[in-house]
Design a protein around this motif. Structure first.
Motif, PDB file in Angstrom:
ATOM      1  N   PRO A   1       0.829  -1.216   0.000  1.00  0.00           N
ATOM      2  CA  PRO A   1       0.000   0.000   0.000  1.00  0.00           C
ATOM      3  C   PRO A   1       0.861   1.262   0.000  1.00  0.00           C
ATOM      4  CG  PRO A   1      -0.802  -1.585   1.611  1.00  0.00           C
ATOM      5  CD  PRO A   1       0.520  -2.098   1.131  1.00  0.00           C
ATOM      6  N   GLY A   2       0.464   2.226  -0.796  1.00  0.00           N
ATOM      7  CA  GLY A   2       1.173   3.502  -0.856  1.00  0.00           C
ATOM      8  C   GLY A   2       2.335   3.541  -1.806  1.00  0.00           C
ATOM      9  N   ALA A   3       2.685   2.403  -2.402  1.00  0.00           N
ATOM     10  CA  ALA A   3       3.826   2.376  -3.325  1.00  0.00           C
ATOM     11  C   ALA A   3       3.472   3.092  -4.623  1.00  0.00           C
ATOM     12  CB  ALA A   3       4.238   0.940  -3.615  1.00  0.00           C
ATOM     13  N   ARG A   4       4.421   3.863  -5.141  1.00  0.00           N
ATOM     14  CA  ARG A   4       4.256   4.560  -6.419  1.00  0.00           C
ATOM     15  C   ARG A   4       5.051   3.778  -7.468  1.00  0.00           C
ATOM     16  NH1 ARG A   4       6.718   9.502  -6.484  1.00  0.00           N
ATOM     17  NH2 ARG A   4       5.368  10.141  -8.224  1.00  0.00           N
ATOM     18  N   ILE A   5       4.341   3.013  -8.296  1.00  0.00           N
ATOM     19  CA  ILE A   5       4.962   2.091  -9.228  1.00  0.00           C
ATOM     20  C   ILE A   5       4.852   2.651 -10.646  1.00  0.00           C
ATOM     21  CG2 ILE A   5       5.016  -0.276 -10.068  1.00  0.00           C
ATOM     22  CD1 ILE A   5       5.624   0.078  -7.060  1.00  0.00           C
ATOM     23  N   PHE A   6       5.987   2.677 -11.347  1.00  0.00           N
ATOM     24  CA  PHE A   6       6.034   3.158 -12.726  1.00  0.00           C
ATOM     25  C   PHE A   6       6.589   2.042 -13.605  1.00  0.00           C
ATOM     26  CE2 PHE A   6       5.975   6.890 -10.104  1.00  0.00           C
ATOM     27  CZ  PHE A   6       5.206   7.812 -10.802  1.00  0.00           C
ATOM     28  N   PRO A   7       5.723   1.288 -14.282  1.00  0.00           N
ATOM     29  CA  PRO A   7       6.202   0.173 -15.122  1.00  0.00           C
ATOM     30  C   PRO A   7       6.626   0.653 -16.501  1.00  0.00           C
ATOM     31  CG  PRO A   7       3.807   0.193 -15.061  1.00  0.00           C
ATOM     32  CD  PRO A   7       4.259   1.311 -14.168  1.00  0.00           C
ATOM     33  N   ALA A   8       7.603  -0.051 -17.072  1.00  0.00           N
ATOM     34  CA  ALA A   8       8.092   0.260 -18.419  1.00  0.00           C
ATOM     35  C   ALA A   8       8.396  -1.039 -19.150  1.00  0.00           C
ATOM     36  CB  ALA A   8       9.339   1.139 -18.354  1.00  0.00           C
ATOM     37  N   ASP A   9       8.360  -0.967 -20.480  1.00  0.00           N
ATOM     38  CA  ASP A   9       8.631  -2.137 -21.318  1.00  0.00           C
ATOM     39  C   ASP A   9      10.047  -2.173 -21.856  1.00  0.00           C
ATOM     40  OD1 ASP A   9       5.942  -3.271 -21.287  1.00  0.00           O
ATOM     41  OD2 ASP A   9       5.370  -1.515 -22.464  1.00  0.00           O
TER      42      ASP A   9
END
Length: 231
Positions: free
Chosen positions: A153-161
């Motif tokens: 909870p609260g994590a700021r996740i930025f996914p990329a390929d």
């Protein structure tokens, strides 16, 4: 010639201690050294990173490249440091703006084409980031790991390929080039009436398998923990 500093994490059992990735470029004979108690998988990043940068259209800097993974007494394993090493080289050589790099932690293995491959223990890294009080930092990692990392909870996740997408995120403006923060899918109603279920567990594959076999055969199951665990 240049210095860049990025942040990542190692894996030590269930913990994910912080690692500082320092990349220094200097004049001299062309060499690429990785120091900081790196195992074979990490040292092999030299070939993966060099090929990924070339195939993504970036120039590998001439001269001496030194990558330091600090602290020096903490063992580092796996290909999770490929992405921060590649970004550090680009930042130190002036091919990538370094202004926002301190706002993120990075992890990801690179293919030779520059695509991002999944890593192990993304959840442990996400949990450690939050516990260390670094809530303002985003966690940039392969898209295949986004759902796991977002369980914290609260994590700021930025996914990329790919490496190109990550570079575009830091080079582009607030438009389409920026990576979108991951939003977990809405929870679906469950018919388990709130009862515990093995589907809620992450990891512990051997223990789950043993329990399933015992239940299927109506066998007894002895669970043994460390001394004092039941106190």
């Amino acid at each position: 010639m240049g210095l860049a500093v990025l942040r990542s994490r190692a894996l030590a059992g269930m913990e994910a201690p912080a690692v500082t990735v320092e990349v220094h470029l200097a004049n001299g004979l062309p060499t690429f050294a990785i120091v900081g108690l790196a195992d074979t998988e990490v040292r092999e990043a030299r070939d993966r990173v060099r090929a990924a940068l070339a195939n993504a259209g970036f120039a590998f800097p001439p001269g001496h490249v030194t990558v330091n993974l600090a602290p020096a007494d903490l063992p580092k394993e796996s290909g999770r440091f490929d992405l921060p090493i590649a970004l550090g080289i680009l930042a130190a050589s002036g091919q990538l703006p370094a202004g926002e790099l301190d706002d993120y932690e990075f992890a990801g293995e690179l293919s030779l084409s520059g695509e991002l491959r999944p890593i192990r223990a993304a959840l442990a890294m996400s949990v450690a980031l939050q516990r260390d009080g670094e809530r303002r930092r985003g966690f940039l990692l392969p898209r295949a790991n986004a759902a796991e990392a977002a369980l914290m909870p609260g994590a700021r996740i930025f996914p990329a390929d790919s490496l190109l997408q990550v570079v575009a995120h830091f080079c582009g403006g607030p438009g389409n080039a920026r990576l979108a923060e991951y939003t977990p899918p809405a929870a679906t109603p469950s018919d388990r009436s709130g009862m515990p279920d093995f589907a809620d567990l992450r990891g512990q594959a051997h223990a789950r398998r043993a329990a399933e076999i015992a239940a299927a055969g109506a066998h007894s199951l002895l669970m043994v923990g460390p001394p004092g665990a039941g106190k």
